[in-house]
Design an enzyme around this catalytic site. Structure first.
Site, PDB file in Angstrom:
ATOM      1  N   HIS A 148       0.828  -1.212   0.000  1.00 34.64           N
ATOM      2  CA  HIS A 148       0.000   0.000   0.000  1.00 34.64           C
ATOM      3  C   HIS A 148       0.861   1.260   0.000  1.00 34.64           C
ATOM      4  O   HIS A 148       0.493   2.271  -0.591  1.00 34.64           O
ATOM      5  CB  HIS A 148      -0.961  -0.007   1.197  1.00 34.64           C
ATOM      6  N   ASP A 149       2.005   1.208   0.658  1.00 31.67           N
ATOM      7  CA  ASP A 149       2.894   2.365   0.640  1.00 31.67           C
ATOM      8  C   ASP A 149       3.387   2.622  -0.781  1.00 31.67           C
ATOM      9  O   ASP A 149       3.280   3.732  -1.295  1.00 31.67           O
ATOM     10  CB  ASP A 149       4.084   2.142   1.589  1.00 31.67           C
ATOM     11  N   GLY A 181       4.588   6.184  -4.200  1.00 32.61           N
ATOM     12  CA  GLY A 181       5.855   5.456  -4.193  1.00 32.61           C
ATOM     13  C   GLY A 181       6.250   4.928  -2.819  1.00 32.61           C
ATOM     14  O   GLY A 181       5.597   5.214  -1.816  1.00 32.61           O
ATOM     15  N   GLU A 215      -2.868   9.573   4.259  1.00 36.11           N
ATOM     16  CA  GLU A 215      -3.075   8.387   3.430  1.00 36.11           C
ATOM     17  C   GLU A 215      -3.752   7.255   4.226  1.00 36.11           C
ATOM     18  O   GLU A 215      -4.693   6.631   3.760  1.00 36.11           O
ATOM     19  CB  GLU A 215      -1.680   7.934   2.976  1.00 36.11           C
ATOM     20  N   HIS A 235      -1.188 -13.179  -1.064  1.00 35.23           N
ATOM     21  CA  HIS A 235      -2.428 -13.606  -0.400  1.00 35.23           C
ATOM     22  C   HIS A 235      -2.340 -15.056   0.078  1.00 35.23           C
ATOM     23  O   HIS A 235      -3.341 -15.637   0.479  1.00 35.23           O
ATOM     24  CB  HIS A 235      -3.633 -13.393  -1.321  1.00 35.23           C
TER      25      HIS A 235
HETATM   26  C1  HEM Z   1      -3.880  -7.527  -6.971  1.00 35.10           C
HETATM   27  C2  HEM Z   1      -4.668  -6.720  -6.322  1.00 35.10           C
HETATM   28  C3  HEM Z   1      -4.924  -6.806  -4.837  1.00 35.10           C
HETATM   29  C4  HEM Z   1      -6.134  -6.638  -4.240  1.00 35.10           C
HETATM   30  C5  HEM Z   1      -7.449  -6.303  -4.939  1.00 35.10           C
HETATM   31  C6  HEM Z   1      -5.948  -6.827  -2.829  1.00 35.10           C
HETATM   32  C7  HEM Z   1      -6.957  -6.714  -1.877  1.00 35.10           C
HETATM   33  C8  HEM Z   1      -6.850  -7.113  -0.579  1.00 35.10           C
HETATM   34  C9  HEM Z   1      -7.937  -7.129   0.379  1.00 35.10           C
HETATM   35  C10 HEM Z   1      -9.358  -6.670   0.092  1.00 35.10           C
HETATM   36  C11 HEM Z   1      -7.460  -7.644   1.533  1.00 35.10           C
HETATM   37  C12 HEM Z   1      -8.247  -7.897   2.822  1.00 35.10           C
HETATM   38  C13 HEM Z   1      -8.172  -6.703   3.722  1.00 35.10           C
HETATM   39  C14 HEM Z   1      -9.063  -6.853   4.926  1.00 35.10           C
HETATM   40  O1  HEM Z   1     -10.242  -7.174   4.793  1.00 35.10           O
HETATM   41  O2  HEM Z   1      -8.577  -6.621   6.041  1.00 35.10           O
HETATM   42  C15 HEM Z   1      -6.064  -7.947   1.323  1.00 35.10           C
HETATM   43  C16 HEM Z   1      -5.231  -8.475   2.268  1.00 35.10           C
HETATM   44  C17 HEM Z   1      -3.875  -8.656   2.077  1.00 35.10           C
HETATM   45  N1  HEM Z   1      -3.150  -8.304   0.966  1.00 35.10           N
HETATM   46 FE1  HEM Z   1      -3.889  -7.761  -0.813  1.00 35.10          FE
HETATM   47  N2  HEM Z   1      -4.636  -7.114  -2.583  1.00 35.10           N
HETATM   48  C18 HEM Z   1      -3.968  -7.103  -3.776  1.00 35.10           C
HETATM   49  C19 HEM Z   1      -2.604  -7.299  -3.946  1.00 35.10           C
HETATM   50  C20 HEM Z   1      -1.719  -7.488  -2.919  1.00 35.10           C
HETATM   51  C21 HEM Z   1      -0.276  -7.417  -3.039  1.00 35.10           C
HETATM   52  C22 HEM Z   1       0.454  -7.076  -4.334  1.00 35.10           C
HETATM   53  C23 HEM Z   1       0.234  -7.676  -1.819  1.00 35.10           C
HETATM   54  C24 HEM Z   1       1.665  -7.704  -1.373  1.00 35.10           C
HETATM   55  C25 HEM Z   1       2.693  -7.921  -2.149  1.00 35.10           C
HETATM   56  C26 HEM Z   1      -0.891  -7.939  -0.941  1.00 35.10           C
HETATM   57  C27 HEM Z   1      -0.780  -8.336   0.365  1.00 35.10           C
HETATM   58  C28 HEM Z   1      -1.847  -8.601   1.192  1.00 35.10           C
HETATM   59  C29 HEM Z   1      -1.718  -9.228   2.503  1.00 35.10           C
HETATM   60  C30 HEM Z   1      -0.443  -9.784   3.106  1.00 35.10           C
HETATM   61  C31 HEM Z   1      -2.984  -9.244   3.056  1.00 35.10           C
HETATM   62  C32 HEM Z   1      -3.372  -9.744   4.448  1.00 35.10           C
HETATM   63  C33 HEM Z   1      -3.355  -8.584   5.408  1.00 35.10           C
HETATM   64  C34 HEM Z   1      -3.557  -8.966   6.858  1.00 35.10           C
HETATM   65  O3  HEM Z   1      -3.764 -10.128   7.192  1.00 35.10           O
HETATM   66  O4  HEM Z   1      -3.465  -8.051   7.717  1.00 35.10           O
HETATM   67  N3  HEM Z   1      -2.050  -7.790  -1.637  1.00 35.10           N
HETATM   68  N4  HEM Z   1      -5.715  -7.604   0.036  1.00 35.10           N
END
Ligand code: HEM
Ligand SMILES: *[C@@H]1O[C@H](CO)[C@@H](O)[C@H](O)[C@H]1NC(C)=O
Ligand SMILES: *[C@@H]1O[C@H](CO)[C@@H](O)[C@H](O)[C@H]1NC(C)=O
Length: 329
Positions: A68-69, A74, A89, A197
Site C-alpha cells: 500500500h505504501d 511510491g 493516506e 495472499h
Molecule cells: C492484486 C490486487 C490486490 C487486491 C485487490 C488486494 C486486496 C486485498 C484485500 C481486500 C485484503 C483484505 C483486507 C481486509 O479485509 O482486512 C487484502 C489483504 C492482504 N493483501 Fe492484498 N490485494 C492485492 C494485492 C496485494 C499485493 C500485491 C500484496 C503484497 C505484495 C498484498 C498483500 C496482502 C496481505 C499480506 C494481506 C493480508 C493482510 C492482513 O492479514 O493483515 N495484496 N488484500
C-alpha cells in the site's frame, strides 16, 4: 554512404545513454548503509523476529503495508504519516483495514536502529519497511532475498492521493493490469505479487457479495468452488460481525508458499481479483506455472517485489530521513 547511418546510430546510442539514468533507479543498492549503519539489516531482522514471535499478524500486516505504501506516492513511507486532522493516506477507507501490527513493526524496528550508536536518524522509514517486508516473507517460509536500499521518506501524505490507486477485490484483470502497468509492473509481476495472499486475513465484507448475492438468481459466484463457498458462508454468516476476518489461504494460511495458485486452480480464490488470474486466459498459464513449480514462483516473486520496491523512489530534494516515522521532520 556509411557515415549517415553511423552518425544516426551513435546519436541514438548517446540518446539512450542520456535517458538511461531516468528509467533506472540507480540510487537504490543493497549496501547503501554499509558505512553509516553497517548492521542495519540484522538490527531490523531482530526487531521483526521479536514482534513476529508475539503475533503472527506481524507478517501479513507488514507485507500489505509495504504494498500500500509503494502504490500511493511510491515507496516513501507516506503510509506511516499520522495527521491530527485525519487526512493522511492511512485515513483513507482503503487503508483503514491495514492491521496496526504492520505500523508497529516499523516503529519498533526504527527504535531498534536508532538505539545503536552511529545509526540514529541515518536509516529511512521507507527502507526499514522494505527490509521488514523482506524479513516477514522469510519468517513465514518464503524466499530470502537481497533488498535494495536508499529510499528517502516522503513529506506528503493525503487521503485524496489514495483514490483510484489501490486495486479493489472486485477488480478483474482488465482493471488490475493497467493499475500495475502504471508502476512499471507486468502481468507476470501482478500474478506473482498476488501470491502474497498466501498469508493473512480478510474481513468478511470484502467478499460477501460472492457468496450472498440476493439480487441475482445465482446466489453464489459461479467461479467459486461450491464447497468453498459453503464454507465461507459458515465462517461469515450473513449478518456478520464486521470485525470478523478469515484466512485468505484456506489450506496453509500461515505459510508463504505456492498453495495460493493451487487454490485458484480449484476455484478457491477468495476475491474476484484472485480468481480472475486463473479465469482469464492471459494469466492462467502463469498461475499454472507457479502452482506446479514452487521455485518458479519464488523467483518471480522476488523479481516482482524488488521491482515494486523501486516505485516512485524520491530524489533528495523531495525526501528526508524521518526522525519519527509517523511525522515529517
Ligand atoms: C492484486 C490486487 C490486490 C487486491 C485487490 C488486494 C486486496 C486485498 C484485500 C481486500 C485484503 C483484505 C483486507 C481486509 O479485509 O482486512 C487484502 C489483504 C492482504 N493483501 Fe492484498 N490485494 C492485492 C494485492 C496485494 C499485493 C500485491 C500484496 C503484497 C505484495 C498484498 C498483500 C496482502 C496481505 C499480506 C494481506 C493480508 C493482510 C492482513 O492479514 O493483515 N495484496 N488484500
Ligand atoms: C491537515 O493537517 C495538515 C498538517 O498539519 C495540513 O497540511 C492540512 O492542510 C490539513 N488538512 C485539512 C483538510 O485541514
Ligand atoms: C521450475 O522453475 C525453475 C525456475 O524458473 C526452472 O529452473 C526449473 O527448470 C523448473 N522446473 C520444472 C520441473 O519445470
Amino acid at each position: 554512404m556509411h557515415s549517415p547511418t553511423l552518425f544516426s546510430l551513435s546519436f541514438l546510442l548517446l540518446l539512450l545513454l542520456l535517458l538511461l539514468p531516468c528509467t533506472t533507479h540507480a540510487k537504490l543498492r543493497p549496501n547503501y548503509y554499509h558505512k553509516s549503519c553497517p548492521n542495519v539489516e540484522s538490527i531490523v531482522r531482530a526487531a521483526v523476529e521479536k514482534k513476529f514471535q508475539q503475533t503472527f499478524v506481524t507478517a501479513p500486516a507488514t507485507l500489505r503495508l509495504f504494498f500500500h505504501d509503494c502504490f500511493v506516492r511510491g515507496c516513501d513511507a507516506s503510509i506511516m504519516l499520522f495527521l491530527r486532522n485525519n487526512t493522511a493516506e492511512r485515513d483513507n477507507s482503503d487503508d483503514l483495514s491495514l492491521a496496526g501490527d504492520g505500523f508497529d513493526t516499523v516503529i519498533r524496528a526504527k527504535a531498534a536502529v536508532d538505539s545503536v550508536v552511529g545509526c540514529k536518524n541515518k536509516v529511512s522509514c521507507a527502507d526499514i519497511l522494505a527490509m521488514a517486508a523482506r524479513d516477514v516473507i522469510a519468517l513465514t517460509g518464503g524466499p530470502s532475498y537481497t533488498v535494495e536500499l536508499g529510499r528517502l521518506d516522503g513529506k506528503i501524505s493525503t487521503k485524496a492521493s489514495v483514490r483510484h490507486h489501490l486495486p479493489r477485490p472486485e477488480h478483474a484483470l482488465d482493471q488490475l493490469m493497467p493499475m500495475f502497468a502504471s508502476h512499471g509492473l507486468s502481468l507476470t509481476h501482478l500474478v506473482a505479487l498476488s501470491g502474497a495472499h498466501t498469508i493473512g486475513f480478510s474481513h468478511c465484507h470484502r467478499f460477501s457479495k460472492r457468496v450472498y448475492n440476493f439480487r441475482s438468481k445465482i446466489r453464489i459466484d459461479p467461479t467459486l468452488n461450491l464447497g468453498y463457498a459453503k464454507r465461507l458462508r459458515l465462517l461469515c454468516p450473513r449478518d456478520v460481525d464486521p470485525r470478523i476476518a478469515i484466512d485468505m489461504d484456506p489450506n496453509t494460511p500461515q505459510t508463504f508458499d505456492n498453495v495460493y495458485y493451487k487454490n485458484l486452480q480449484q476455484g478457491k480464490g477468495l476475491f474476484t481479483s484472485d480468481q480472475t488470474l486463473f479465469i482469464d486466459p492471459r494469466s492462467r498459464k502463469i498461475v499454472n506455472k507457479f502452482a506446479s513449480n514452487a521455485t518458479a514462483f519464488e523467483r518471480a516473486f522476488v523479481a516482482a517485489i524488488t521491482k515494486l520496491g523501486r516505485v516512485g523512489v524520491k530524489p533528495g530534494y523531495q525526501g528526508e530521513i524521518r526522525k519519527d516515522c509517523t511525522r515529517v521532520n
